[in-house]
Design a protein around this motif. Structure first.
Motif, PDB file in Angstrom:
ATOM      1  N   MET A 115      82.882 -34.360 108.388  1.00  0.00           N
ATOM      2  CA  MET A 115      82.944 -34.264 106.944  1.00  0.00           C
ATOM      3  C   MET A 115      81.622 -34.723 106.362  1.00  0.00           C
ATOM      4  SD  MET A 115      85.671 -36.223 104.549  1.00  0.00           S
ATOM      5  CE  MET A 115      86.954 -35.697 105.612  1.00  0.00           C
ATOM      6  N   GLN A 116      81.144 -33.930 105.531  1.00  0.00           N
ATOM      7  CA  GLN A 116      79.858 -34.240 104.910  1.00  0.00           C
ATOM      8  C   GLN A 116      80.090 -34.585 103.466  1.00  0.00           C
ATOM      9  OE1 GLN A 116      76.687 -34.497 105.053  1.00  0.00           O
ATOM     10  NE2 GLN A 116      76.018 -33.997 103.015  1.00  0.00           N
ATOM     11  N   GLY A 117      79.333 -35.566 102.939  1.00  0.00           N
ATOM     12  CA  GLY A 117      79.439 -35.943 101.545  1.00  0.00           C
ATOM     13  C   GLY A 117      78.212 -36.696 101.108  1.00  0.00           C
ATOM     14  N   VAL A 118      78.199 -37.036  99.830  1.00  0.00           N
ATOM     15  CA  VAL A 118      77.112 -37.826  99.270  1.00  0.00           C
ATOM     16  C   VAL A 118      77.711 -39.094  98.711  1.00  0.00           C
ATOM     17  CG1 VAL A 118      75.317 -37.913  97.514  1.00  0.00           C
ATOM     18  CG2 VAL A 118      75.772 -35.790  98.721  1.00  0.00           C
ATOM     19  N   SER A 119      77.104 -40.217  99.008  1.00  0.00           N
ATOM     20  CA  SER A 119      77.628 -41.496  98.552  1.00  0.00           C
ATOM     21  C   SER A 119      77.831 -41.505  97.042  1.00  0.00           C
ATOM     22  CB  SER A 119      76.666 -42.623  98.939  1.00  0.00           C
ATOM     23  OG  SER A 119      77.110 -43.856  98.426  1.00  0.00           O
ATOM     24  N   GLN A 120      78.985 -42.033  96.617  1.00  0.00           N
ATOM     25  CA  GLN A 120      79.307 -42.032  95.202  1.00  0.00           C
ATOM     26  C   GLN A 120      79.040 -43.390  94.557  1.00  0.00           C
ATOM     27  OE1 GLN A 120      80.210 -39.131  93.690  1.00  0.00           O
ATOM     28  NE2 GLN A 120      79.589 -38.380  95.668  1.00  0.00           N
ATOM     29  N   ASN A 121      78.076 -44.171  95.068  1.00  0.00           N
ATOM     30  CA  ASN A 121      77.720 -45.424  94.433  1.00  0.00           C
ATOM     31  C   ASN A 121      77.336 -45.160  92.983  1.00  0.00           C
ATOM     32  OD1 ASN A 121      78.100 -46.854  96.766  1.00  0.00           O
ATOM     33  ND2 ASN A 121      75.995 -46.560  97.449  1.00  0.00           N
ATOM     34  N   PRO A 122      77.777 -46.008  92.045  1.00  0.00           N
ATOM     35  CA  PRO A 122      77.561 -45.717  90.628  1.00  0.00           C
ATOM     36  C   PRO A 122      76.092 -45.677  90.228  1.00  0.00           C
ATOM     37  CG  PRO A 122      78.454 -47.938  90.934  1.00  0.00           C
ATOM     38  CD  PRO A 122      78.552 -47.231  92.257  1.00  0.00           C
ATOM     39  N   MET A 161      76.180 -30.891 109.721  1.00  0.00           N
ATOM     40  CA  MET A 161      76.100 -31.731 108.530  1.00  0.00           C
ATOM     41  C   MET A 161      76.792 -33.067 108.750  1.00  0.00           C
ATOM     42  SD  MET A 161      76.709 -28.580 105.840  1.00  0.00           S
ATOM     43  CE  MET A 161      77.090 -29.599 104.429  1.00  0.00           C
ATOM     44  N   ALA A 162      76.611 -33.627 109.938  1.00  0.00           N
ATOM     45  CA  ALA A 162      77.243 -34.900 110.270  1.00  0.00           C
ATOM     46  C   ALA A 162      76.614 -36.032 109.466  1.00  0.00           C
ATOM     47  CB  ALA A 162      77.096 -35.180 111.766  1.00  0.00           C
ATOM     48  N   ASP A 163      77.460 -36.893 108.947  1.00  0.00           N
ATOM     49  CA  ASP A 163      76.997 -38.054 108.189  1.00  0.00           C
ATOM     50  C   ASP A 163      77.734 -39.280 108.716  1.00  0.00           C
ATOM     51  OD1 ASP A 163      76.372 -40.052 106.431  1.00  0.00           O
ATOM     52  OD2 ASP A 163      76.691 -38.861 104.624  1.00  0.00           O
ATOM     53  N   PRO A 164      77.062 -40.163 109.436  1.00  0.00           N
ATOM     54  CA  PRO A 164      77.740 -41.299 110.049  1.00  0.00           C
ATOM     55  C   PRO A 164      78.302 -42.303 109.050  1.00  0.00           C
ATOM     56  CG  PRO A 164      75.360 -41.528 110.270  1.00  0.00           C
ATOM     57  CD  PRO A 164      75.616 -40.157 109.740  1.00  0.00           C
ATOM     58  N   GLU A 165      77.914 -42.179 107.786  1.00  0.00           N
ATOM     59  CA  GLU A 165      78.391 -43.136 106.788  1.00  0.00           C
ATOM     60  C   GLU A 165      79.656 -42.679 106.066  1.00  0.00           C
ATOM     61  OE1 GLU A 165      77.259 -46.215 106.276  1.00  0.00           O
ATOM     62  OE2 GLU A 165      76.054 -45.791 108.057  1.00  0.00           O
ATOM     63  N   VAL A 166      80.090 -41.436 106.291  1.00  0.00           N
ATOM     64  CA  VAL A 166      81.254 -40.917 105.575  1.00  0.00           C
ATOM     65  C   VAL A 166      82.484 -41.774 105.840  1.00  0.00           C
ATOM     66  CG1 VAL A 166      82.918 -39.020 105.479  1.00  0.00           C
ATOM     67  CG2 VAL A 166      80.490 -38.528 105.362  1.00  0.00           C
ATOM     68  N   SER A 216      81.569 -30.592 115.554  1.00  0.00           N
ATOM     69  CA  SER A 216      82.068 -30.905 114.227  1.00  0.00           C
ATOM     70  C   SER A 216      83.453 -31.523 114.301  1.00  0.00           C
ATOM     71  CB  SER A 216      82.113 -29.629 113.373  1.00  0.00           C
ATOM     72  OG  SER A 216      82.662 -29.876 112.108  1.00  0.00           O
ATOM     73  N   LEU A 217      84.289 -31.000 115.197  1.00  0.00           N
ATOM     74  CA  LEU A 217      85.636 -31.534 115.361  1.00  0.00           C
ATOM     75  C   LEU A 217      85.596 -32.982 115.822  1.00  0.00           C
ATOM     76  CD1 LEU A 217      88.689 -31.147 115.397  1.00  0.00           C
ATOM     77  CD2 LEU A 217      88.479 -30.250 117.733  1.00  0.00           C
ATOM     78  N   GLY A 218      84.687 -33.295 116.753  1.00  0.00           N
ATOM     79  CA  GLY A 218      84.559 -34.664 117.225  1.00  0.00           C
ATOM     80  C   GLY A 218      84.165 -35.618 116.113  1.00  0.00           C
ATOM     81  N   THR A 219      83.246 -35.182 115.258  1.00  0.00           N
ATOM     82  CA  THR A 219      82.837 -36.002 114.125  1.00  0.00           C
ATOM     83  C   THR A 219      83.992 -36.239 113.172  1.00  0.00           C
ATOM     84  OG1 THR A 219      80.558 -35.210 114.247  1.00  0.00           O
ATOM     85  CG2 THR A 219      81.275 -36.132 112.144  1.00  0.00           C
ATOM     86  N   HIS A 220      84.753 -35.186 112.888  1.00  0.00           N
ATOM     87  CA  HIS A 220      85.880 -35.301 111.976  1.00  0.00           C
ATOM     88  C   HIS A 220      86.958 -36.225 112.536  1.00  0.00           C
ATOM     89  CE1 HIS A 220      84.108 -32.524 109.308  1.00  0.00           C
ATOM     90  NE2 HIS A 220      84.451 -31.420 109.928  1.00  0.00           N
TER      91      HIS A 220
END
Length: 222
Positions: A1-8, A69-74, A130-134
């Motif tokens: 899962m890929q995303g962008v940190s939602q810090n305010p 699009m792996a993101d280790p912080e997700v 991708s499956l392993g990351t998820h």
């Protein structure tokens, strides 16, 4: 899962890191979609993103991580969001809101997600990666649900408990089921949004998916 940190209010350094990572992901996925993942090198990705190969490895362990699009912080961001969610929210609502915040930029990166799907479809080994990351993200989400249900006060963050608990962790049936179901719901929402051609935004479709989950997956009225 890929995303962008939602810090305010991320600082300048964090914004630069996010921008560099996104540039590398976009370069990798676009090159893979055009030439085939097996024909794209780290050097080519780095050049297209305007950084050095050394910088590439500051963000990704290997070339394939950029394609998926792996993101280790997700996983950690999801854990924090679930643990910090208001006490009145149900576990499903806390998970829904955490995932919605993580995927807030989906609409802006529609083409990138469409190209990523094409790349994964053409390369089964990337799909497996991708499956392993998820699966790791899913375990981390399940662990946060288990902590929340075990009485961890919302807002505590439970920093010592953040991270991947491992495949054999005793997380309980419900936390595992909720995390796994939520992961499938996200995948279905993304696929439907990318392929359906409906005018609805991703957030609209995401909310519909989780509303159906909350209703127990009763068949909708025709």
């Amino acid at each position: 899962m890929q995303g962008v940190s939602q810090n305010p209010a991320p600082g300048l350094r964090e914004r630069k890191k996010t921008a560099t990572r996104l540039a590398l992901v976009e370069a990798a996925v676009r090159l893979a979609a055009e030439h085939g993942a097996e024909n794209v090198t780290v050097e080519a990705i780095s050049q297209a993103a305007g950084v050095s190969p050394r910088t590439f490895f500051n963000y990704f362990d290997c070339r394939d991580d950029a394609f998926v699009m792996a993101d280790p912080e997700v996983g950690r961001r999801l854990q924090r969001a679930v643990l910090d969610a208001p006490a009145e929210l149900s576990p499903l609502e806390a998970v829904r809101d955490a995932l919605e915040a993580e995927l807030a930029d989906m609409e802006r990166h529609h083409e990138l997600w469409r190209l990523r799907a094409r790349v994964l479809h053409r390369s089964p080994h990337l799909l497996a990666s991708s499956l392993g990351t998820h699966m790791a993200d899913e375990r981390m989400l399940a662990s946060a649900v288990a902590l929340r249900m075990g009485g961890t006060p919302p807002g505590s963050g439970a920093e010592d408990a953040l991270g991947d608990p491992g495949p054999d962790a005793p997380l309980g049936l419900y936390p595992r089921l909720l995390a796994g179901t939520a992961a499938i719901a996200v995948r279905v929402a993304i696929q439907y949004w990318s392929a359906s051609g409906e005018p609805d935004t991703f957030r609209d479709i995401f909310r519909r998916v989780f509303a159906q989950l909350a209703a127990g997956l009763d068949a909708p009225a025709s």
